[in-house]
Design an enzyme around this catalytic site. Structure first.
Site, PDB file in Angstrom:
ATOM      1  N   GLU A   1     -34.235-125.258 -10.206  1.00  0.00           N
ATOM      2  CA  GLU A   1     -34.256-124.279  -9.306  1.00  0.00           C
ATOM      3  C   GLU A   1     -35.316-124.065  -8.406  1.00  0.00           C
ATOM      4  OE1 GLU A   1     -33.509-124.310 -12.514  1.00  0.00           O
ATOM      5  OE2 GLU A   1     -31.565-122.860 -13.151  1.00  0.00           O
TER       6      GLU A   1
ATOM      7  N   GLY B   1     -28.075-124.242 -14.297  1.00  0.00           N
ATOM      8  CA  GLY B   1     -27.459-123.416 -15.250  1.00  0.00           C
ATOM      9  C   GLY B   1     -26.350-124.197 -16.361  1.00  0.00           C
TER      10      GLY B   1
ATOM     11  N   GLU C   1     -29.100-124.530 -18.746  1.00  0.00           N
ATOM     12  CA  GLU C   1     -29.081-123.107 -19.532  1.00  0.00           C
ATOM     13  C   GLU C   1     -27.921-122.942 -20.314  1.00  0.00           C
ATOM     14  OE1 GLU C   1     -29.838-121.716 -15.313  1.00  0.00           O
ATOM     15  OE2 GLU C   1     -31.736-120.522 -16.521  1.00  0.00           O
TER      16      GLU C   1
ATOM     17  N   ALA D   1     -25.471-123.802 -11.677  1.00  0.00           N
ATOM     18  CA  ALA D   1     -24.620-122.693 -10.957  1.00  0.00           C
ATOM     19  C   ALA D   1     -24.221-123.295  -9.649  1.00  0.00           C
ATOM     20  CB  ALA D   1     -25.608-121.508 -10.621  1.00  0.00           C
TER      21      ALA D   1
HETATM   22  N1  CAA Z   1     -23.346-126.320  -6.786  1.00  0.00           N
HETATM   23  C1  CAA Z   1     -22.387-126.375  -6.076  1.00  0.00           C
HETATM   24  N2  CAA Z   1     -21.760-127.722  -5.855  1.00  0.00           N
HETATM   25  C2  CAA Z   1     -22.287-128.950  -6.471  1.00  0.00           C
HETATM   26  C3  CAA Z   1     -23.422-128.636  -7.235  1.00  0.00           C
HETATM   27  C4  CAA Z   1     -23.936-127.371  -7.794  1.00  0.00           C
HETATM   28  N3  CAA Z   1     -24.899-127.024  -8.347  1.00  0.00           N
HETATM   29  N4  CAA Z   1     -23.807-129.821  -7.824  1.00  0.00           N
HETATM   30  C5  CAA Z   1     -22.970-130.956  -7.221  1.00  0.00           C
HETATM   31  N5  CAA Z   1     -22.060-129.923  -6.419  1.00  0.00           N
HETATM   32  C6  CAA Z   1     -21.140-130.736  -5.574  1.00  0.00           C
HETATM   33  C7  CAA Z   1     -21.682-131.469  -4.486  1.00  0.00           C
HETATM   34  O1  CAA Z   1     -22.014-130.443  -3.270  1.00  0.00           O
HETATM   35  C8  CAA Z   1     -20.636-132.295  -3.990  1.00  0.00           C
HETATM   36  O2  CAA Z   1     -19.581-131.573  -3.308  1.00  0.00           O
HETATM   37  P1  CAA Z   1     -19.008-132.437  -2.016  1.00  0.00           P
HETATM   38  O3  CAA Z   1     -18.252-133.504  -2.557  1.00  0.00           O
HETATM   39  O4  CAA Z   1     -18.064-131.169  -1.428  1.00  0.00           O
HETATM   40  O5  CAA Z   1     -20.016-132.700  -1.100  1.00  0.00           O
HETATM   41  C9  CAA Z   1     -19.927-132.732  -5.323  1.00  0.00           C
HETATM   42  O6  CAA Z   1     -20.383-131.703  -6.571  1.00  0.00           O
HETATM   43  C10 CAA Z   1     -20.441-134.224  -5.923  1.00  0.00           C
HETATM   44  O7  CAA Z   1     -22.214-133.952  -5.970  1.00  0.00           O
HETATM   45  P2  CAA Z   1     -23.244-134.859  -5.211  1.00  0.00           P
HETATM   46  O8  CAA Z   1     -22.286-135.651  -3.989  1.00  0.00           O
HETATM   47  O9  CAA Z   1     -24.433-134.246  -4.889  1.00  0.00           O
HETATM   48  O10 CAA Z   1     -23.224-135.958  -6.403  1.00  0.00           O
HETATM   49  P3  CAA Z   1     -24.428-137.051  -6.700  1.00  0.00           P
HETATM   50  O11 CAA Z   1     -23.966-137.818  -7.995  1.00  0.00           O
HETATM   51  O12 CAA Z   1     -24.812-137.564  -5.519  1.00  0.00           O
HETATM   52  O13 CAA Z   1     -25.465-135.975  -7.187  1.00  0.00           O
HETATM   53  C11 CAA Z   1     -26.581-134.392  -8.525  1.00  0.00           C
HETATM   54  C12 CAA Z   1     -25.535-135.357  -8.497  1.00  0.00           C
HETATM   55  C13 CAA Z   1     -28.123-134.913  -8.627  1.00  0.00           C
HETATM   56  C14 CAA Z   1     -26.510-133.475  -9.804  1.00  0.00           C
HETATM   57  C15 CAA Z   1     -26.503-133.356  -7.430  1.00  0.00           C
HETATM   58  O14 CAA Z   1     -25.315-133.210  -6.992  1.00  0.00           O
HETATM   59  C16 CAA Z   1     -27.299-132.079  -7.531  1.00  0.00           C
HETATM   60  O15 CAA Z   1     -28.616-132.217  -7.362  1.00  0.00           O
HETATM   61  N6  CAA Z   1     -26.875-130.945  -7.656  1.00  0.00           N
HETATM   62  C17 CAA Z   1     -27.471-129.641  -7.512  1.00  0.00           C
HETATM   63  C18 CAA Z   1     -28.361-129.650  -8.929  1.00  0.00           C
HETATM   64  C19 CAA Z   1     -29.132-128.145  -8.944  1.00  0.00           C
HETATM   65  O16 CAA Z   1     -29.838-127.871  -8.069  1.00  0.00           O
HETATM   66  N7  CAA Z   1     -28.862-127.093  -9.953  1.00  0.00           N
HETATM   67  C20 CAA Z   1     -29.295-125.895  -9.846  1.00  0.00           C
HETATM   68  C21 CAA Z   1     -28.456-125.047  -9.342  1.00  0.00           C
HETATM   69  S1  CAA Z   1     -29.269-123.442  -9.423  1.00  0.00           S
HETATM   70  C22 CAA Z   1     -28.972-122.711 -10.861  1.00  0.00           C
HETATM   71  O17 CAA Z   1     -28.152-123.240 -11.787  1.00  0.00           O
HETATM   72  C23 CAA Z   1     -29.258-121.188 -11.011  1.00  0.00           C
HETATM   73  C24 CAA Z   1     -29.389-120.680 -12.310  1.00  0.00           C
HETATM   74  O18 CAA Z   1     -30.454-120.825 -13.246  1.00  0.00           O
HETATM   75  C25 CAA Z   1     -28.190-120.008 -12.895  1.00  0.00           C
END
Ligand code: CAA
Length: 265
Positions: free
Chosen positions: A138, A115, A118, A69
């Site tokens: 999460e 998400g 999911e 998400a």
């Molecule tokens: N939401 C918003 N933005 C996100 C994102 C997310 N889930 N995942 C990545 N991005 C964005 C980053 O903020 C970044 O943006 P900027 O360039 O503006 O800073 C861009 O995408 C690139 O990401 P990274 O620089 O972090 O890329 P990376 O290759 O270093 O890392 C990753 C990749 C490990 C996937 C890392 O991005 C990450 O951990 N992302 C979040 C994963 C996460 O926590 N997902 C769960 C979300 S909560 C959820 O999903 C609730 C639900 O149940 C519905």
């Protein structure tokens, strides 16, 4: 019928009967925003009403299926529980996925976290690239999976591994995902989308009413009905196929040693 282009998803029809929906927010690793999920819902509603579509493939890009998400949007839009209730947070996502009862195949390359994982679990078949990674991180954000992860992961991989993934938030690679039943096939990255399209094409070539009955029967089992009830439900749907022209044609073709010509009736 065709749809006007959308901002967050790209639609293509690379093979007969197949609609490919590509998530298209690469700069955010396809983080699922409300706007993206709305576009996905429009695409799936289109697939539902277009008789030419027999199966849908949902995919991302080589690096990310979807990294979850959109955390920035979630944090910005929801201050507290009351806000979540008032805005029916994620409710529209369920509606989007429910917009079609046609088979959905997730072609997963790269990250499928939160998400995104999911979303793959909400599809009927998951085909993974060798570089696919699945995870439900999460809890590391102080929240829990909210788009079906706690309910669907246990069905996909069993309790111990579901708890392991959800409580530790660790990532699972494609080979482990295949071993544990979350994905149906693992293929090289460049084969992932073509393989999914071929599977969708194979489904689309079959009799659509019998495909729909089979999917309903499997979905009933997935919904944890008691086995007796599930067996009864399956038998009733099996009976239903005996009213299909395609069932008559399919069996006649087999007996006559020729290829069936289905009419989706
Ligand atoms: N939401 C918003 N933005 C996100 C994102 C997310 N889930 N995942 C990545 N991005 C964005 C980053 O903020 C970044 O943006 P900027 O360039 O503006 O800073 C861009 O995408 C690139 O990401 P990274 O620089 O972090 O890329 P990376 O290759 O270093 O890392 C990753 C990749 C490990 C996937 C890392 O991005 C990450 O951990 N992302 C979040 C994963 C996460 O926590 N997902 C769960 C979300 S909560 C959820 O999903 C609730 C639900 O149940 C519905």
């Amino acid at each position: 019928s065709s749809l006007s282009p959308m901002e967050h998803v790209t639609l293509t029809t690379p093979a007969a009967g197949v609609l490919v929906v590509e998530l298209n927010r690469p700069k955010a690793l396809n983080a699922l925003s409300d706007a993206l999920m709305k576009d996905l819902g429009v695409a799936l509603a289109h697939a539902q009403q277009d008789q030419a579509v027999g199966a849908v493939v949902i995919t991302g890009n080589d690096k990310a299926f979807a990294a979850g998400a959109d955390v920035k949007e979630l944090a910005r839009e929801h201050a507290n529980r009351e806000d979540c209730v008032k805005k029916a947070c994620l409710k529209t996502w369920y509606d989007a996925m429910g917009a079609t009862s046609k088979p959905k195949i997730a072609a997963v390359r790269g990250y499928a976290f939160g998400g995104g994982c999911e979303l793959a679990l909400a599809c009927d078949i998951v085909i993974a690239a060798e570089n696919a990674q699945f995870g439900l991180p999460e809890l590391s954000l102080g929240t829990i999976p909210g788009f079906g992860g706690t309910q669907r992961m246990i069905r996909a991989v069993g309790k111990s591994k579901a708890m392991d993934l959800i409580l530790t938030g660790r990532r699972m690679k494609a080979d482990e995902a295949e071993r544990s039943g979350l994905v149906s096939r693992v293929v090289p990255v460049e084969r992932c989308l073509p393989e999914a399209v071929e599977a969708a094409q194979a489904i689309a070539a079959l009799s659509s009413p019998s495909v729909a009955l089979a999917k309903r029967a499997v979905d009933a089992a997935d919904a944890f009905v008691a086995l007796d009830e599930g067996l009864e439900f399956e038998r009733q749907l099996f009976y239903d196929t005996f009213d299909l022209d395609d069932r008559r044609e399919g069996m006649a073709a087999f007996c006559e040693k020729r290829k069936a010509a289905f009419t989706d009736s």
